[in-house]
Design a protein around this motif. Sequence first.
Motif, PDB file in Angstrom:
ATOM      1  N   GLU A  32      -7.377  -3.201  -9.480  1.00 47.98           N
ATOM      2  CA  GLU A  32      -6.360  -2.418  -8.782  1.00 47.98           C
ATOM      3  C   GLU A  32      -5.038  -3.150  -8.964  1.00 47.98           C
ATOM      4  O   GLU A  32      -5.037  -4.332  -9.316  1.00 47.98           O
ATOM      5  CB  GLU A  32      -6.693  -2.285  -7.300  1.00 47.98           C
ATOM      6  N   PRO A  33      -3.940  -2.457  -8.751  1.00 46.89           N
ATOM      7  CA  PRO A  33      -2.668  -3.179  -8.923  1.00 46.89           C
ATOM      8  C   PRO A  33      -2.552  -4.273  -7.861  1.00 46.89           C
ATOM      9  O   PRO A  33      -2.748  -4.025  -6.678  1.00 46.89           O
ATOM     10  CB  PRO A  33      -1.604  -2.100  -8.734  1.00 46.89           C
ATOM     11  N   TRP A  35       0.131  -5.887  -7.372  1.00 50.14           N
ATOM     12  CA  TRP A  35       1.493  -5.770  -6.873  1.00 50.14           C
ATOM     13  C   TRP A  35       2.075  -4.493  -7.473  1.00 50.14           C
ATOM     14  O   TRP A  35       1.627  -4.023  -8.506  1.00 50.14           O
ATOM     15  CB  TRP A  35       2.339  -6.976  -7.254  1.00 50.14           C
ATOM     16  N   HIS A  36       3.026  -3.946  -6.808  1.00 49.15           N
ATOM     17  CA  HIS A  36       3.678  -2.748  -7.352  1.00 49.15           C
ATOM     18  C   HIS A  36       5.005  -3.102  -8.005  1.00 49.15           C
ATOM     19  O   HIS A  36       5.603  -2.301  -8.682  1.00 49.15           O
ATOM     20  CB  HIS A  36       3.896  -1.707  -6.253  1.00 49.15           C
ATOM     21  N   PHE A  37       5.449  -4.328  -7.777  1.00 49.88           N
ATOM     22  CA  PHE A  37       6.716  -4.775  -8.346  1.00 49.88           C
ATOM     23  C   PHE A  37       6.535  -6.222  -8.768  1.00 49.88           C
ATOM     24  O   PHE A  37       5.993  -7.029  -8.022  1.00 49.88           O
ATOM     25  CB  PHE A  37       7.838  -4.679  -7.305  1.00 49.88           C
ATOM     26  N   PHE A  78       3.369  -2.999 -14.529  1.00 46.54           N
ATOM     27  CA  PHE A  78       4.013  -3.090 -13.226  1.00 46.54           C
ATOM     28  C   PHE A  78       5.533  -2.930 -13.301  1.00 46.54           C
ATOM     29  O   PHE A  78       6.155  -3.213 -14.317  1.00 46.54           O
ATOM     30  CB  PHE A  78       3.623  -4.388 -12.501  1.00 46.54           C
ATOM     31  N   ASN A  79       6.107  -2.458 -12.223  1.00 46.57           N
ATOM     32  CA  ASN A  79       7.557  -2.244 -12.140  1.00 46.57           C
ATOM     33  C   ASN A  79       8.283  -3.572 -12.240  1.00 46.57           C
ATOM     34  O   ASN A  79       7.791  -4.601 -11.768  1.00 46.57           O
ATOM     35  CB  ASN A  79       7.904  -1.526 -10.834  1.00 46.57           C
ATOM     36  N   GLN A 130       8.662   4.617 -13.864  1.00 48.13           N
ATOM     37  CA  GLN A 130       7.885   3.948 -12.816  1.00 48.13           C
ATOM     38  C   GLN A 130       6.493   3.688 -13.380  1.00 48.13           C
ATOM     39  O   GLN A 130       6.051   4.359 -14.313  1.00 48.13           O
ATOM     40  CB  GLN A 130       7.799   4.827 -11.568  1.00 48.13           C
ATOM     41  N   ALA A 131       5.788   2.743 -12.805  1.00 48.49           N
ATOM     42  CA  ALA A 131       4.433   2.439 -13.252  1.00 48.49           C
ATOM     43  C   ALA A 131       3.555   3.690 -13.135  1.00 48.49           C
ATOM     44  O   ALA A 131       3.613   4.403 -12.138  1.00 48.49           O
ATOM     45  CB  ALA A 131       3.852   1.295 -12.433  1.00 48.49           C
ATOM     46  N   GLU A 133      -0.489   5.580 -13.826  1.00 49.23           N
ATOM     47  CA  GLU A 133      -1.843   5.315 -13.333  1.00 49.23           C
ATOM     48  C   GLU A 133      -2.510   4.140 -14.047  1.00 49.23           C
ATOM     49  O   GLU A 133      -3.491   3.586 -13.568  1.00 49.23           O
ATOM     50  CB  GLU A 133      -2.720   6.569 -13.448  1.00 49.23           C
ATOM     51  N   TYR A 135      -0.754   1.415 -14.610  1.00 53.87           N
ATOM     52  CA  TYR A 135       0.162   0.347 -14.193  1.00 53.87           C
ATOM     53  C   TYR A 135       1.242   0.087 -15.235  1.00 53.87           C
ATOM     54  O   TYR A 135       2.001  -0.870 -15.128  1.00 53.87           O
ATOM     55  CB  TYR A 135      -0.556  -0.970 -13.865  1.00 53.87           C
TER      56      TYR A 135
END
Length: 157
Positions: A32-33, A35-37, A78-79, A130-131, A133, A135
């Motif tokens: 799973e990600p 982090w998103h950033f 990731f972003n 944006q990231a 699915e 990532y």
Amino acid sequence: MGYQVTFPNQQIITLPPETAAAIAASKAKYAEPLWHFRAERVLKLGGHQWIFPGDLAAAYALYGAHPGGIIASAWKLFNRSWRGAAEEYFCDHTRFPEHPRHLGKNVVPLVDEDNNAQQIGWVRINQVTQADENYAVFVQFTLLELFAARTLPTTYL
């Protein structure tokens, strides 16, 4: 139909199969990600992350034919924070006196991830997705300068 990417300006690209495979292999490292950033103050690319031109050698060849700059694209997971860093570089003359402001805004160092994170040029970030699915984040940039690898100034780290 393949793996398609739509940039913010509605430009659509279809990724080459080897790019889609590289993204899948990279994503597989993350259940799973985490982090998103992810902060990144430079555009750091490994050879597998170039979309157009297809690799660094092709970028050097194309840039040699068009030294005024070329539009390129790549992917990362990731972003990222390239725009914020570019604004800081452009505005902070004290911390970044050597920054090439004559190239305009949104300019960050280009770093070769496969060569000890050596700087190989300067790029202007044009647009970023944006990231997705997987990532994956896609970046379109103008390759403004491309040169032999050299140590990235520590102020950019």
